[in-house]
Motif scaffolding. Structure first.
Motif, PDB file in Angstrom:
ATOM      1  N   UNK A  93      -8.087  51.024  15.695  1.00 37.96           N
ATOM      2  CA  UNK A  93      -8.945  51.812  16.593  1.00 37.96           C
ATOM      3  C   UNK A  93     -10.375  51.910  16.072  1.00 37.96           C
ATOM      4  N   UNK A  94     -10.883  50.800  15.558  1.00 38.37           N
ATOM      5  CA  UNK A  94     -12.262  50.735  15.063  1.00 38.37           C
ATOM      6  C   UNK A  94     -12.959  49.578  15.769  1.00 38.37           C
ATOM      7  N   UNK A  95     -14.123  49.852  16.334  1.00 34.21           N
ATOM      8  CA  UNK A  95     -14.903  48.798  16.995  1.00 34.21           C
ATOM      9  C   UNK A  95     -15.752  48.066  15.964  1.00 34.21           C
ATOM     10  N   UNK A  96     -15.799  46.751  16.103  1.00 34.55           N
ATOM     11  CA  UNK A  96     -16.537  45.901  15.166  1.00 34.55           C
ATOM     12  C   UNK A  96     -17.327  44.896  15.982  1.00 34.55           C
ATOM     13  N   UNK A  97     -18.645  44.982  15.934  1.00 33.58           N
ATOM     14  CA  UNK A  97     -19.475  44.118  16.781  1.00 33.58           C
ATOM     15  C   UNK A  97     -20.762  43.764  16.062  1.00 33.58           C
ATOM     16  N   UNK A  98     -21.417  42.682  16.518  1.00 41.80           N
ATOM     17  CA  UNK A  98     -22.714  42.312  15.954  1.00 41.80           C
ATOM     18  C   UNK A  98     -23.715  43.438  16.174  1.00 41.80           C
ATOM     19  N   UNK A  99     -24.418  43.795  15.126  1.00 42.84           N
ATOM     20  CA  UNK A  99     -25.522  44.745  15.282  1.00 42.84           C
ATOM     21  C   UNK A  99     -26.674  44.087  16.014  1.00 42.84           C
ATOM     22  N   UNK A 100     -26.864  42.810  15.721  1.00 47.93           N
ATOM     23  CA  UNK A 100     -27.998  42.094  16.292  1.00 47.93           C
ATOM     24  C   UNK A 100     -27.633  40.612  16.397  1.00 47.93           C
ATOM     25  N   UNK A 101     -27.739  40.062  17.589  1.00 44.93           N
ATOM     26  CA  UNK A 101     -27.341  38.673  17.811  1.00 44.93           C
ATOM     27  C   UNK A 101     -28.251  37.696  17.088  1.00 44.93           C
ATOM     28  N   UNK A 102     -29.520  38.061  16.902  1.00 42.55           N
ATOM     29  CA  UNK A 102     -30.463  37.161  16.229  1.00 42.55           C
ATOM     30  C   UNK A 102     -30.077  37.012  14.763  1.00 42.55           C
ATOM     31  N   UNK A 103     -29.853  38.134  14.071  1.00 46.52           N
ATOM     32  CA  UNK A 103     -29.500  38.087  12.650  1.00 46.52           C
ATOM     33  C   UNK A 103     -28.176  37.368  12.410  1.00 46.52           C
ATOM     34  N   UNK A 104     -27.239  37.510  13.339  1.00 45.50           N
ATOM     35  CA  UNK A 104     -25.896  36.962  13.141  1.00 45.50           C
ATOM     36  C   UNK A 104     -25.679  35.618  13.817  1.00 45.50           C
ATOM     37  N   UNK A 105     -26.747  34.966  14.236  1.00 46.36           N
ATOM     38  CA  UNK A 105     -26.592  33.725  14.997  1.00 46.36           C
ATOM     39  C   UNK A 105     -25.838  32.662  14.199  1.00 46.36           C
ATOM     40  N   UNK A 106     -26.122  32.570  12.900  1.00 48.93           N
ATOM     41  CA  UNK A 106     -25.492  31.521  12.088  1.00 48.93           C
ATOM     42  C   UNK A 106     -23.993  31.750  11.992  1.00 48.93           C
ATOM     43  N   UNK A 107     -23.595  32.980  11.692  1.00 49.17           N
ATOM     44  CA  UNK A 107     -22.162  33.244  11.555  1.00 49.17           C
ATOM     45  C   UNK A 107     -21.464  33.150  12.911  1.00 49.17           C
ATOM     46  N   UNK A 108     -22.163  33.518  13.982  1.00 49.81           N
ATOM     47  CA  UNK A 108     -21.583  33.354  15.317  1.00 49.81           C
ATOM     48  C   UNK A 108     -21.350  31.878  15.634  1.00 49.81           C
ATOM     49  N   UNK A 109     -22.286  31.018  15.207  1.00 49.20           N
ATOM     50  CA  UNK A 109     -22.111  29.573  15.402  1.00 49.20           C
ATOM     51  C   UNK A 109     -20.935  29.053  14.580  1.00 49.20           C
ATOM     52  N   UNK A 110     -20.795  29.575  13.366  1.00 51.77           N
ATOM     53  CA  UNK A 110     -19.675  29.173  12.513  1.00 51.77           C
ATOM     54  C   UNK A 110     -18.337  29.557  13.160  1.00 51.77           C
ATOM     55  N   UNK A 111     -18.272  30.780  13.706  1.00 52.48           N
ATOM     56  CA  UNK A 111     -17.036  31.235  14.361  1.00 52.48           C
ATOM     57  C   UNK A 111     -16.694  30.335  15.544  1.00 52.48           C
ATOM     58  N   UNK A 112     -17.712  29.978  16.311  1.00 52.82           N
ATOM     59  CA  UNK A 112     -17.487  29.124  17.479  1.00 52.82           C
ATOM     60  C   UNK A 112     -16.990  27.746  17.046  1.00 52.82           C
ATOM     61  N   UNK A 113     -17.533  27.220  15.959  1.00 50.56           N
ATOM     62  CA  UNK A 113     -17.142  25.901  15.479  1.00 50.56           C
ATOM     63  C   UNK A 113     -15.691  25.870  15.022  1.00 50.56           C
ATOM     64  N   UNK A 114     -15.243  26.947  14.340  1.00 46.80           N
ATOM     65  CA  UNK A 114     -13.883  26.959  13.795  1.00 46.80           C
ATOM     66  C   UNK A 114     -12.849  27.488  14.775  1.00 46.80           C
ATOM     67  N   UNK A 115     -13.184  28.544  15.528  1.00 55.65           N
ATOM     68  CA  UNK A 115     -12.160  29.261  16.290  1.00 55.65           C
ATOM     69  C   UNK A 115     -12.291  29.138  17.814  1.00 55.65           C
ATOM     70  N   UNK A 116     -13.432  28.672  18.299  1.00 58.82           N
ATOM     71  CA  UNK A 116     -13.619  28.557  19.745  1.00 58.82           C
ATOM     72  C   UNK A 116     -14.050  27.147  20.136  1.00 58.82           C
ATOM     73  N   UNK A 117     -13.640  26.200  19.336  1.00 58.19           N
ATOM     74  CA  UNK A 117     -14.059  24.821  19.554  1.00 58.19           C
ATOM     75  C   UNK A 117     -13.244  24.206  20.699  1.00 58.19           C
ATOM     76  N   UNK A 118     -13.923  23.596  21.651  1.00 60.91           N
ATOM     77  CA  UNK A 118     -13.209  22.985  22.776  1.00 60.91           C
ATOM     78  C   UNK A 118     -12.425  21.748  22.345  1.00 60.91           C
TER      79      UNK A 118
END
Length: 587
Positions: free
Chosen positions: A236-261
């Motif tokens: 019951x804890x929310x966990x989200x990016x504070x700022x999309x600009x700062x986290x762009x690199x890690x968001x890209x990494x997540x997409x590459x490993x876990x959301x790759x088509x």
């Protein structure tokens, strides 16, 4: 005659218990023993730890009573501390917030300013997540928006100007010289943008340290992705990016490993470089300095949290993570113009990634595997040197004496456990937490984690004892955890490059180190002993000497050496089938 001041005290204990009290009588004693006015029943707190007394000016003073673990404020050890404003202090593993009642009432009319002052370190109010400068709320610069206001003395000719505002809109945004509304704020020293949420919520700083190619980026990516899926569902804890600009690199990494088509083509994360997109180059003190870009996440209790109203304020935090290239931690790489690892001084906890595949002694134990990471051609490295260098920097900049231990938790994470976990005589569940109906949420099986930690410590003591010695000389509370960011070995392609098919990725315990970190800060409860794994205890003899228990185990020629941090936990002797429980460590 002046009235006696009142103080609100809120304590968070390691087991998740929270204590709130109003203090209006002095002196007021604080400690573990029941005869204290305020009882903090945790083994890290001394019998008579502290005293609250009134000073000659009518302001209460918190005084250390020669306690074992001391009192820390703003990560500095203090013997006395005036409570002229809201203070956050640490006694052992217990965090206390002490607030003058009048000050608290006054701040109610300025809620965002209240949180912002709390988020820093008392005197300054805000700690910049980029350069770690401590400053007051009213020192925030604002970032101009008009296209003509270009050129900043710190960030360069292409950056928008930073300015101290004199006019504001009705919404509270600054107005630049061309009359445009400017909502974005920046640090007065490095001029880098600080997201609004990061200025409103108290920060939790966390550093990830490890040798080159030890898997830090894979670990961070797997951990962040797992937390997005686990925290809300189970805790019951929310966990989200504070700022999309700062986290762009890690968001890209997540997409590459876990959301790759393309689930079948091998992918690889690019190496963390010494310079480049992971760093900001700024002009400080007439020098071009590289500062690491932090990853920032907002943590808040979800509305379905069973104690939402009670913990909404204390659990709303900005988690600030730092990931450096492994070369930055090598000896000789710490320089005035390259202070990329100084976030270590501010970190509440440090994750040290240890890669067993880089140790020839571990390789001998994992014989018979055809994994290319274990081949004689792959790189080996003395990783405790990285840990030693990290410790040296912290002690150098913090002024910690050579023999002193830091009052912070160090979590040593043994990566790639899909290759070596058979060396542990323990069955590791996929999720070391369970639903507790009494808590209306999942609870972390802390007792089991400590037993796993003790088993890994025993293994490390046999294989690479210098790592254990280095870690435990630095911190009195070291936890050892297994981890596999991918859950599957990567493959080499025809060109010799390594990668992993997204379809093969099965992270194992990627979130556990962070969940334990949250437990330590009172965000996640521990599983009750009734629901935790139970074994029949064997009575043992023990004696305490320095920072160790010496435990006499039937059938062993030498006593078992157990750090005091494991006191109160049920442990399994690695060389016998004996389970035993030691008392909590006392003064």
């Amino acid at each position: 005659m002046p009235s006696v001041p009142k103080y609100l005290l809120h304590a968070c204990l390691p087991d998740g218990q929270e204590i709130s009290a109003e203090i209006s009588h002095f002196p007021c004693t604080i400690g573990r023993k029941p005869e204290n006015d305020l009882v903090l029943n945790d083994s890290s707190v001394s019998s008579h730890h502290a005293l609250l007394m009134l000073g000659p000016d009518g302001v209460a003073v918190l005084e250390d009573r020669l306690s074992t673990n001391g009192i820390y404020c703003e990560k500095q050890k203090v013997s006395t501390l005036p409570l002229d404003r809201r203070r956050k202090v640490v006694m052992g593993k217990v965090t206390l917030e002490i607030t003058p009642v009048d000050d608290d009432q006054e701040e109610d009319s300025h809620p965002s300013a209240t949180v912002s002052r709390q988020s820093g370190a008392g005197l300054g109010g805000i700690i910049c997540p980029h350069c770690w400068h401590n400053f007051r709320l009213d020192e925030f610069l604002f970032i101009s928006r008009h296209q003509s206001l270009i050129g900043d003395p710190v960030l360069g000719s292409d950056a928008q100007q930073r300015f101290l505002p004199s006019r504001f809109t009705a919404e509270g945004n600054a107005i630049d010289a061309m009359g445009m509304s400017c909502p974005d704020m920046a640090c007065p020293r490095c001029h880098l943008r600080i997201p609004q949420a990061a200025s409103e919520m108290p920060p939790l700083f966390l550093s990830i340290v490890g040798a080159t190619a030890s898997g830090k980026s894979y670990f961070l990516t797997s951990m962040s992705w797992g937390l997005r899926n686990t925290l809300n569902r189970d805790f019951a804890i929310s966990f989200a990016d504070t700022d999309a600009v700062n986290n762009q690199i890690i968001d890209d990494f997540e997409e590459s490993l876990f959301l790759n088509s393309d689930q079948e083509s091998p992918v690889a994360l690019r190496k963390t470089e010494l310079q480049g997109e992971l760093y900001n180059q700024v002009l400080l003190d007439n020098m071009l300095v590289n500062l690491p870009k932090p990853f920032m996440f907002t943590i808040t209790p979800a509305e379905h949290h069973p104690r939402y109203r009670e913990v909404k304020s204390s659990m709303s935090r900005t988690l600030v993570l730092y990931d450096n290239a492994g070369e930055h931690f090598e000896p000789g790489m710490d320089s005035v113009d390259n202070p990329t690892t100084q976030h270590l001084l501010h970190s509440d906890t440090i994750f040290f990634i240890y890669d067993p595949t880089k140790d020839v002694r571990f390789r001998k134990l994992i014989s018979g595997s055809d994994d290319f990471q274990l081949s004689t051609k792959s790189r080996v490295q003395r990783q405790e040197i990285i840990l030693t260098e990290m410790i040296s920097r912290i002690k150098k900049y913090s002024g910690l004496r050579s023999g002193g231990k830091i009052a912070r938790n160090l979590i040593v994470i043994l990566s790639k456990c899909d290759i070596w976990k058979q060396l542990l005589d323990i069955e590791l569940p996929a999720e070391p937490w369970k639903w507790d109906p009494a808590a209306s949420t999942c609870c972390l099986d802390v007792e089991f984690l400590r037993n796993v930690s003790f088993a890994i410590r025993t293994l490390l003591t046999q294989v690479c004892p210098e790592l254990v010695t280095t870690a435990e000389t630095f911190s009195g509370d070291v936890l050892y955890l297994p981890n596999s960011a991918l859950g599957h070995s990567p493959e080499l392609d025809e060109s010799g490059m390594s990668g992993i098919r997204p379809a093969d990725i099965r992270p194992f315990w990627s979130t556990v180190p962070m969940l334990y970190f949250f437990y330590e800060h009172g965000f996640i409860p521990a599983l009750s002993k009734e629901l935790a794994r139970q074994h029949e205890d064997t009575p043992v003899e023990y004696r305490k000497s320095g920072d160790l228990f010496f435990v006499t185990i039937p059938g062993l020629d030498q006593p078992l050496r157990v750090p005091l941090a494991y006191g109160g936990s049920q442990l399994h002797c690695p060389d016998t089938d004996i389970w035993f429980t030691l008392p909590p460590a006392k003064d």
